[in-house]
Design a protein around this motif. Structure first.
Motif, PDB file in Angstrom:
ATOM      1  N   SER A  17      65.782   9.460  47.818  1.00  0.00           N
ATOM      2  CA  SER A  17      66.788   9.535  46.765  1.00  0.00           C
ATOM      3  C   SER A  17      66.999  11.000  46.420  1.00  0.00           C
ATOM      4  N   SER A  18      68.243  11.379  46.310  1.00  0.00           N
ATOM      5  CA  SER A  18      68.522  12.764  45.967  1.00  0.00           C
ATOM      6  C   SER A  18      68.441  13.004  44.476  1.00  0.00           C
ATOM      7  N   ALA A  19      68.401  11.930  43.699  1.00  0.00           N
ATOM      8  CA  ALA A  19      68.369  12.070  42.251  1.00  0.00           C
ATOM      9  C   ALA A  19      66.966  12.382  41.765  1.00  0.00           C
ATOM     10  N   ALA A  20      66.880  13.185  40.703  1.00  0.00           N
ATOM     11  CA  ALA A  20      65.594  13.440  40.080  1.00  0.00           C
ATOM     12  C   ALA A  20      65.126  12.180  39.370  1.00  0.00           C
ATOM     13  N   PRO A  21      63.791  12.030  39.140  1.00  0.00           N
ATOM     14  CA  PRO A  21      63.301  10.868  38.418  1.00  0.00           C
ATOM     15  C   PRO A  21      63.975  10.751  37.064  1.00  0.00           C
ATOM     16  N   THR A  22      64.361   9.545  36.715  1.00  0.00           N
ATOM     17  CA  THR A  22      65.067   9.329  35.457  1.00  0.00           C
ATOM     18  C   THR A  22      64.418   8.204  34.697  1.00  0.00           C
ATOM     19  N   ALA A  23      64.599   8.201  33.395  1.00  0.00           N
ATOM     20  CA  ALA A  23      64.110   7.117  32.546  1.00  0.00           C
ATOM     21  C   ALA A  23      65.267   6.160  32.309  1.00  0.00           C
ATOM     22  N   HIS A  24      65.328   5.098  33.083  1.00  0.00           N
ATOM     23  CA  HIS A  24      66.418   4.137  32.968  1.00  0.00           C
ATOM     24  C   HIS A  24      66.212   3.257  31.740  1.00  0.00           C
ATOM     25  N   LYS A  25      67.206   3.153  30.898  1.00  0.00           N
ATOM     26  CA  LYS A  25      67.094   2.318  29.717  1.00  0.00           C
ATOM     27  C   LYS A  25      67.267   0.851  30.059  1.00  0.00           C
ATOM     28  N   ARG A  26      66.496   0.013  29.374  1.00  0.00           N
ATOM     29  CA  ARG A  26      66.669  -1.416  29.542  1.00  0.00           C
ATOM     30  C   ARG A  26      67.892  -1.888  28.787  1.00  0.00           C
ATOM     31  N   GLN A  27      68.371  -3.063  29.143  1.00  0.00           N
ATOM     32  CA  GLN A  27      69.571  -3.593  28.518  1.00  0.00           C
ATOM     33  C   GLN A  27      69.262  -4.450  27.306  1.00  0.00           C
ATOM     34  N   GLY A  28      68.077  -4.344  26.773  1.00  0.00           N
ATOM     35  CA  GLY A  28      67.706  -5.164  25.632  1.00  0.00           C
ATOM     36  C   GLY A  28      66.609  -6.132  26.019  1.00  0.00           C
ATOM     37  N   GLY A  29      65.893  -6.634  24.998  1.00  0.00           N
ATOM     38  CA  GLY A  29      64.792  -7.520  25.287  1.00  0.00           C
ATOM     39  C   GLY A  29      63.587  -6.737  25.754  1.00  0.00           C
ATOM     40  N   GLY A  30      62.553  -7.451  26.159  1.00  0.00           N
ATOM     41  CA  GLY A  30      61.332  -6.805  26.576  1.00  0.00           C
ATOM     42  C   GLY A  30      61.283  -6.553  28.065  1.00  0.00           C
ATOM     43  N   LYS A  31      60.120  -6.108  28.520  1.00  0.00           N
ATOM     44  CA  LYS A  31      59.906  -5.824  29.937  1.00  0.00           C
ATOM     45  C   LYS A  31      59.568  -7.082  30.730  1.00  0.00           C
ATOM     46  N   ARG A  32      59.147  -8.110  30.029  1.00  0.00           N
ATOM     47  CA  ARG A  32      58.604  -9.288  30.697  1.00  0.00           C
ATOM     48  C   ARG A  32      59.655 -10.075  31.449  1.00  0.00           C
ATOM     49  N   ARG A 105      72.291  -6.608  37.144  1.00  0.00           N
ATOM     50  CA  ARG A 105      72.456  -5.157  37.200  1.00  0.00           C
ATOM     51  C   ARG A 105      71.279  -4.470  37.861  1.00  0.00           C
ATOM     52  N   HIS A 106      70.438  -5.254  38.522  1.00  0.00           N
ATOM     53  CA  HIS A 106      69.301  -4.741  39.278  1.00  0.00           C
ATOM     54  C   HIS A 106      69.184  -5.567  40.557  1.00  0.00           C
ATOM     55  N   ILE A 107      68.736  -4.941  41.638  1.00  0.00           N
ATOM     56  CA  ILE A 107      68.526  -5.649  42.900  1.00  0.00           C
ATOM     57  C   ILE A 107      67.148  -5.287  43.437  1.00  0.00           C
ATOM     58  N   LEU A 108      66.389  -6.316  43.807  1.00  0.00           N
ATOM     59  CA  LEU A 108      65.071  -6.137  44.390  1.00  0.00           C
ATOM     60  C   LEU A 108      65.169  -6.173  45.911  1.00  0.00           C
ATOM     61  N   SER A 109      64.553  -5.193  46.562  1.00  0.00           N
ATOM     62  CA  SER A 109      64.501  -5.207  48.020  1.00  0.00           C
ATOM     63  C   SER A 109      63.339  -6.085  48.484  1.00  0.00           C
ATOM     64  N   ILE A 110      62.948  -5.963  49.721  1.00  0.00           N
ATOM     65  CA  ILE A 110      62.167  -6.961  50.464  1.00  0.00           C
ATOM     66  C   ILE A 110      60.788  -7.237  49.854  1.00  0.00           C
ATOM     67  N   ASN A 111      60.381  -8.504  49.952  1.00  0.00           N
ATOM     68  CA  ASN A 111      59.143  -8.972  49.355  1.00  0.00           C
ATOM     69  C   ASN A 111      57.961  -8.852  50.321  1.00  0.00           C
ATOM     70  N   ILE A 141      75.227  -1.827  48.828  1.00  0.00           N
ATOM     71  CA  ILE A 141      75.428  -2.153  47.405  1.00  0.00           C
ATOM     72  C   ILE A 141      75.173  -0.917  46.552  1.00  0.00           C
ATOM     73  N   ALA A 142      74.151  -0.145  46.907  1.00  0.00           N
ATOM     74  CA  ALA A 142      73.873   1.088  46.175  1.00  0.00           C
ATOM     75  C   ALA A 142      75.072   2.028  46.213  1.00  0.00           C
ATOM     76  N   GLU A 143      75.762   2.067  47.349  1.00  0.00           N
ATOM     77  CA  GLU A 143      76.905   2.976  47.494  1.00  0.00           C
ATOM     78  C   GLU A 143      78.153   2.438  46.814  1.00  0.00           C
ATOM     79  N   SER A 144      78.364   1.125  46.867  1.00  0.00           N
ATOM     80  CA  SER A 144      79.583   0.558  46.274  1.00  0.00           C
ATOM     81  C   SER A 144      79.434   0.256  44.792  1.00  0.00           C
ATOM     82  N   HIS A 145      78.198   0.140  44.308  1.00  0.00           N
ATOM     83  CA  HIS A 145      77.940  -0.163  42.897  1.00  0.00           C
ATOM     84  C   HIS A 145      76.895   0.827  42.367  1.00  0.00           C
ATOM     85  N   PRO A 146      77.289   2.072  42.126  1.00  0.00           N
ATOM     86  CA  PRO A 146      76.314   3.079  41.716  1.00  0.00           C
ATOM     87  C   PRO A 146      75.669   2.795  40.364  1.00  0.00           C
ATOM     88  N   ASP A 147      76.264   1.879  39.584  1.00  0.00           N
ATOM     89  CA  ASP A 147      75.678   1.522  38.298  1.00  0.00           C
ATOM     90  C   ASP A 147      74.560   0.489  38.427  1.00  0.00           C
TER      91      ASP A 147
END
Length: 263
Positions: A17-32, A105-111, A141-147
């Protein structure tokens, strides 16, 4: 991942990733979050009363066979590309569009590419195959949906070296967050050390998409783990394994489920 729920180098890190580490905000609710078997999302209602559960996943890109892409109100369904087989690759493009349209608004890669035992639920893929599948289905998807937040493949606590190899090999990949799994005895310090280690060399927000105490006092372990996960800034989301395997008896919460829902 266990059979009971799913039967159906540092120098190289800069390249994923070319981006520096960032603190992504959650969309509400907890982490669980809830790790649930497909078409059992109705069990999520048992976990939502305290407002601590904000997301769920089922190791696939759809929550229902219909197909459907929802859990319950207020809980984000997070789609996953389970592995590189035609069963998942062929349906992924249409399923991911359905999930995004439904609010994912999140995608998980391979398990668990590093897990190969029969019936265990791991993808059992070498690093080259994992990179190829990720680039074929997740990177577009990362390229077409940067959000949309892209989460790495989830390697087990025995797969740290393979995870490093993947991150070094996936050149040009946009990976925002890192997923990891942990299984072991009820030793919260060992659990914390693993998650800390993964964060220290990636410097990315962490998802613990599976963890479980397999022996010892699982209830005390889970209480201590939840307190640490909730208080640790770099931990973005986490899910105990799992709704069906450990936290419910039919349509009732057991002791582990009650702790996860309410602690």
């Amino acid at each position: 991942m266990l059979q009971s729920t799913l039967i159906a180098a540092l120098a190289g890190l800069a390249s994923f990733s070319s981006a520096a580490p960032t603190a992504h905000k959650r969309q509400g609710g907890g982490k669980r979050g809830l790790a649930f078997a497909k078409d059992t999302q109705d069990k999520a209602y048992m976990f939502t009363g305290a407002g601590k559960v904000s997301w769920g996943y089922d190791w696939e890109a759809r929550a229902q066979n219909a197909p459907g892409f929802s859990v319950v109100d207020g809980v984000e369904f997070v789609p996953m590309l389970h592995d590189g087989s035609p069963m998942f690759m062929d349906a992924f493009d249409s399923d991911i569009q359905g999930a995004l349209a439904a609010g994912s608004r999140h995608i998980l890669s391979i398990n668990e590419p590093d897990i190969c035992c029969e019936g265990c639920g791991g993808a059992c893929m070498d690093v080259a195959s994992t990179v190829a599948a990720h680039k074929a289905k997740i990177q577009p998807i990362a390229e077409s949906h940067p959000d949309v937040t892209i989460v790495s493949p989830a390697y087990s606590n025995n797969g740290v070296d393979a995870m490093k190899e993947f991150l070094g090999a996936c050149d040009g990949c946009k990976i925002d967050h890192i997923a990891t799994h942990w299984y072991g005895p009820a030793d919260v310090e060992a659990f914390k050390a693993h998650v800390e280690n993964v964060h220290n060399w990636t410097q990315k927000p962490i998802w613990v998409t599976e963890f479980q105490a397999q022996s010892g006092d699982a209830e005390a372990f889970l209480r201590d783990a939840i307190a640490w996960l909730d208080s640790t800034d770099y931990v973005y989301r986490y899910a105990y394994f799992s709704v069906d395997a450990s936290m419910t008896n039919g349509m009732s919460l057991n002791n582990i489920g009650n702790i996860f829902a309410n602690a």
